[in-house]
Motif scaffolding. Structure first.
Motif, PDB file in Angstrom:
ATOM      1  N   ARG A 162      16.105  10.310  37.670  1.00 30.44           N
ATOM      2  CA  ARG A 162      16.935  11.416  37.190  1.00 30.44           C
ATOM      3  C   ARG A 162      17.912  10.944  36.114  1.00 30.44           C
ATOM      4  O   ARG A 162      18.436   9.841  36.193  1.00 30.44           O
ATOM      5  N   ASN A 163      18.152  11.820  35.143  1.00 25.69           N
ATOM      6  CA  ASN A 163      19.180  11.605  34.122  1.00 25.69           C
ATOM      7  C   ASN A 163      19.163  10.183  33.573  1.00 25.69           C
ATOM      8  O   ASN A 163      20.135   9.450  33.672  1.00 25.69           O
ATOM      9  N   VAL A 164      18.038   9.813  33.004  1.00 18.55           N
ATOM     10  CA  VAL A 164      17.810   8.451  32.536  1.00 18.55           C
ATOM     11  C   VAL A 164      18.614   8.211  31.262  1.00 18.55           C
ATOM     12  O   VAL A 164      18.216   8.611  30.171  1.00 18.55           O
ATOM     13  N   LYS A 165      19.745   7.568  31.420  1.00 19.27           N
ATOM     14  CA  LYS A 165      20.685   7.380  30.305  1.00 19.27           C
ATOM     15  C   LYS A 165      20.140   6.438  29.226  1.00 19.27           C
ATOM     16  O   LYS A 165      20.576   6.489  28.093  1.00 19.27           O
ATOM     17  N   GLY A 166      19.185   5.586  29.564  1.00 20.53           N
ATOM     18  CA  GLY A 166      18.632   4.658  28.588  1.00 20.53           C
ATOM     19  C   GLY A 166      17.632   5.288  27.633  1.00 20.53           C
ATOM     20  O   GLY A 166      17.173   4.637  26.701  1.00 20.53           O
ATOM     21  N   LEU A 167      17.289   6.548  27.846  1.00 21.09           N
ATOM     22  CA  LEU A 167      16.351   7.247  26.968  1.00 21.09           C
ATOM     23  C   LEU A 167      17.107   8.254  26.110  1.00 21.09           C
ATOM     24  O   LEU A 167      18.148   8.760  26.525  1.00 21.09           O
ATOM     25  N   ALA A 186      13.945  15.564  21.774  1.00 18.71           N
ATOM     26  CA  ALA A 186      12.505  15.566  22.040  1.00 18.71           C
ATOM     27  C   ALA A 186      11.760  14.741  20.988  1.00 18.71           C
ATOM     28  O   ALA A 186      10.839  13.976  21.319  1.00 18.71           O
ATOM     29  N   LYS A 187      12.160  14.870  19.734  1.00 19.70           N
ATOM     30  CA  LYS A 187      11.510  14.121  18.654  1.00 19.70           C
ATOM     31  C   LYS A 187      11.696  12.613  18.851  1.00 19.70           C
ATOM     32  O   LYS A 187      10.760  11.833  18.672  1.00 19.70           O
ATOM     33  N   ALA A 188      12.906  12.203  19.246  1.00 18.73           N
ATOM     34  CA  ALA A 188      13.178  10.779  19.469  1.00 18.73           C
ATOM     35  C   ALA A 188      12.351  10.240  20.640  1.00 18.73           C
ATOM     36  O   ALA A 188      11.836   9.119  20.574  1.00 18.73           O
ATOM     37  N   LEU A 189      12.201  11.027  21.686  1.00 14.09           N
ATOM     38  CA  LEU A 189      11.380  10.598  22.828  1.00 14.09           C
ATOM     39  C   LEU A 189       9.907  10.504  22.430  1.00 14.09           C
ATOM     40  O   LEU A 189       9.212   9.552  22.799  1.00 14.09           O
ATOM     41  N   ARG A 190       9.426  11.487  21.678  1.00 11.65           N
ATOM     42  CA  ARG A 190       8.017  11.460  21.238  1.00 11.65           C
ATOM     43  C   ARG A 190       7.759  10.263  20.334  1.00 11.65           C
ATOM     44  O   ARG A 190       6.687   9.657  20.386  1.00 11.65           O
ATOM     45  N   ALA A 191       8.749   9.896  19.537  1.00  8.69           N
ATOM     46  CA  ALA A 191       8.608   8.722  18.670  1.00  8.69           C
ATOM     47  C   ALA A 191       8.463   7.448  19.491  1.00  8.69           C
ATOM     48  O   ALA A 191       7.866   6.476  19.031  1.00  8.69           O
ATOM     49  N   GLN A 192       8.987   7.442  20.702  1.00  8.79           N
ATOM     50  CA  GLN A 192       8.839   6.293  21.605  1.00  8.79           C
ATOM     51  C   GLN A 192       7.571   6.395  22.449  1.00  8.79           C
ATOM     52  O   GLN A 192       7.342   5.570  23.331  1.00  8.79           O
ATOM     53  N   GLY A 193       6.755   7.430  22.210  1.00  8.48           N
ATOM     54  CA  GLY A 193       5.489   7.565  22.913  1.00  8.48           C
ATOM     55  C   GLY A 193       5.543   8.402  24.180  1.00  8.48           C
ATOM     56  O   GLY A 193       4.575   8.427  24.952  1.00  8.48           O
ATOM     57  N   PHE A 194       6.627   9.117  24.404  1.00  8.48           N
ATOM     58  CA  PHE A 194       6.762   9.932  25.607  1.00  8.48           C
ATOM     59  C   PHE A 194       6.159  11.316  25.423  1.00  8.48           C
ATOM     60  O   PHE A 194       6.209  11.889  24.331  1.00  8.48           O
ATOM     61  N   HIS A 195       5.580  11.838  26.501  1.00  9.98           N
ATOM     62  CA  HIS A 195       5.177  13.236  26.555  1.00  9.98           C
ATOM     63  C   HIS A 195       6.423  13.984  27.024  1.00  9.98           C
ATOM     64  O   HIS A 195       6.997  13.647  28.053  1.00  9.98           O
ATOM     65  N   VAL A 196       6.873  14.969  26.259  1.00 10.72           N
ATOM     66  CA  VAL A 196       8.120  15.677  26.561  1.00 10.72           C
ATOM     67  C   VAL A 196       7.799  17.112  26.953  1.00 10.72           C
ATOM     68  O   VAL A 196       6.988  17.777  26.304  1.00 10.72           O
TER      69      VAL A 196
END
Length: 147
Positions: free
Chosen positions: A42-47, A103-113
């Protein structure tokens, strides 16, 4: 964007009681994710954006957005207050821009958002269907059968 002064003490007290984490919608999503066998933090502050739920090894992140605060346009809860209308429109626009940037920053790291709206989260059948669709896309790993 400058916050307007609180004109009504009752309104001010109400707004102070609005929770940011562990909301009813988040708790409903957490229960549904557990039932589906999907592991998360939950609430992953490192992402970027500190997603409400995330799994780094499976590379998925899920945000639970309140229909009012994130202005869910197709929901009756996503209204714009009549007082200070310009302020609220600016605030909602800034929230949407910030959400898109996260969302864009997470997708750039390879995450499905994914985003689950409050109205979806509070309806058990809609939530189950929504998480089932997300899990089947492959971004959320291999789910168990949803109850």
């Amino acid at each position: 964007m400058k916050t307007p002064p609180a004109s009504d003490p009752a309104r001010s007290a109400l707004m102070k009681r609005v929770r940011q984490t562990r909301t009813g919608a988040e708790e409903a999503v957490a229960l549904a994710l557990r039932r589906a066998g999907l592991h998360y933090r939950r609430n992953v502050k490192g992402l970027p954006g500190a997603p409400d739920f995330a799994n780094r090894s499976r590379q998925w992140a899920l945000f639970v957005n309140g229909c009012f605060w994130h202005h869910h346009k197709t929901c009756p809860r996503g209204t714009i207050p009549k007082q200070n209308r310009a302020f609220w429109q600016e605030k909602f626009a800034a929230n949407r821009i910030r959400d898109a940037r996260k969302a864009k920053a997470l997708r750039a790291q390879g995450f499905h958002v994914a985003i689950v709206w409050e109205c979806e989260a509070l309806d058990p059948l809609r939530l189950e269907a929504r998480l089932g669709r997300l899990a089947c896309r492959g971004g959320f790993g291999r789910p168990r059968e949803l109850d």
